[in-house]
Each structure stands twice: as C-alpha cells, then as structure tokens.
Motif scaffolding. Sequence first.
Motif, mmCIF file in Angstrom:
data_model
loop_
_atom_site.group_PDB
_atom_site.id
_atom_site.type_symbol
_atom_site.label_atom_id
_atom_site.label_comp_id
_atom_site.label_asym_id
_atom_site.label_seq_id
_atom_site.Cartn_x
_atom_site.Cartn_y
_atom_site.Cartn_z
ATOM 1 N N ILE A 121 0.876 -1.365 -0.036
ATOM 2 C CA ILE A 121 -0.273 -0.010 0.139
ATOM 3 C C ILE A 121 0.494 0.803 0.018
ATOM 4 N N LYS A 122 2.447 1.702 -0.213
ATOM 5 C CA LYS A 122 3.403 2.338 0.062
ATOM 6 C C LYS A 122 3.045 3.550 -1.341
ATOM 7 N N ASP A 123 1.953 3.338 -2.220
ATOM 8 C CA ASP A 123 2.093 4.101 -3.791
ATOM 9 C C ASP A 123 1.258 4.968 -3.933
ATOM 10 N N PHE A 124 0.659 5.823 -2.878
ATOM 11 C CA PHE A 124 -0.199 6.807 -3.217
ATOM 12 C C PHE A 124 0.740 7.641 -2.352
ATOM 13 N N PRO A 155 11.921 4.352 2.445
ATOM 14 C CA PRO A 155 12.665 5.575 1.399
ATOM 15 C C PRO A 155 11.296 6.260 0.741
ATOM 16 N N GLU A 156 10.559 5.304 -0.003
ATOM 17 C CA GLU A 156 9.894 6.076 -0.765
ATOM 18 C C GLU A 156 8.886 6.298 -0.234
ATOM 19 N N ILE A 157 8.778 6.530 0.866
ATOM 20 C CA ILE A 157 7.471 7.103 1.761
ATOM 21 C C ILE A 157 7.571 8.409 2.127
ATOM 22 N N LYS A 158 7.851 9.702 1.363
ATOM 23 C CA LYS A 158 7.802 10.551 2.029
ATOM 24 C C LYS A 158 6.906 11.595 2.408
ATOM 25 N N ARG A 159 5.743 11.474 2.790
ATOM 26 C CA ARG A 159 5.122 12.192 4.104
ATOM 27 C C ARG A 159 4.824 11.278 5.290
#
Length: 208
Positions: A121-124, A155-159
């Motif tokens: 679920i990391k692609d929002f 690391p790809e989850i920025k917020r």
Amino acid sequence: MRLQAAIDRVPLEDAVALAKKLDGKTDILEMGTSLVKDYGNLAIEQLRAALTQTELLVDSKTIDEGAYEFNQAFRYGGDLVTVMGAASKDTLTACYEVAQKFNKTMMIDLLEVSDEKIQQIKDFPEAIYALHHSVDRKDHFDATASVAEFHKKFPEIKRLAIAGGIDLKQAQLLAEQGIIEVIIVGSKITKAEDPLSAVNEFMGAVHK
C-alpha cells in the motif's frame, strides 16, 4: 513540520469550545474517533465552523465503505480523513481517489500494520502515512527510533506522521530528526491545565 492537536473523549460542546481556543494556534485540529462515533458527521460541521485558520482532520479510521465515508467527511468540512492501513487495497484506492477529487488529504493509519502490508500500500504519493502506537499497548515507544527504522525500510514513502503518547521532549527530538511531516499530540495538549500554553510549547518545538 506541522502539529496536529487531537481532541478525543469529551462532550461535543467542550470540543467546539476547545477548537475555538486552538484555532490558529495549531496547524491541524483532529476530531478524534470518539467524537466521530459519538456525534457523527453533523459534528464535523460544528468543528469546521469553529475553525477559520486551522485545518480539520476527521479521524474516521475507515476500514470499509471507503468512498462513501470519505465523501461524507470531506463534504461536511474535513480537510484530512483517516483510513486504516489494514483495509483492503481497493478501499484505500477508493479513499485516495475521493481525496484527490476534493483536493484534500488521505491519512493512512498504520496501527498494527505489517511490513508486508505496507509494501502493498506504499503507492499513494499524496497520502500521509501515520505511524501509530496504540494507547492500549503497555510497551515503551521510542518515537525517533521507530521513525528512523521505518524511513530506512520504506524511503519511498515521503509523507509521514506519528502518534502515540508524544511528549514535548519527543516532539523536539522528532523535529531535530527532520523526517516527520506531522506530529500528532493528544492529551499532552487537550488535557493540560492550560491547553493554550501547552500548544504553544509544542508549536515552538515543531516549528523551530
């Protein structure tokens, strides 16, 4: 970094009065899950009317009926709405699409969500992912260590946001760490003897 002050487990009239006091003093005001359950969508309107300078988060903890619940929460005045990371990918997608339609924000509550599920679920990219230590848990919560570990894994989850017994010292350390976007603080502000003084202290730590 922004501060989110959470109001929970109080009568609606007290919540509205406190919201008026905190308007403009905190970046985000959270309508806690207890208020959502006790008073429903009409209470969102009342809190929205009390806020002229501060964003309103509706902690609906949506787990199903995603599009409907998010539509309602945004229609009644929410700026950010929460969905549980444990929900199905389809529910999360539905919530995200509604948030995008309203130009608002989805916050994903990662309470007890496994790393395997987070990978799914990391692609929002516009969503805020909230690390959440349950108030019912008895173990110690090291906020900065938890954030560092999560950031290393994803690391790809920025917020990112964080909640769970955050005190002033933890807020200061999180601000120095510089990874988190939103620090969520509940009783340390709303149950303080002087909530305005408490929120000012936290805002000073978050925005220094």
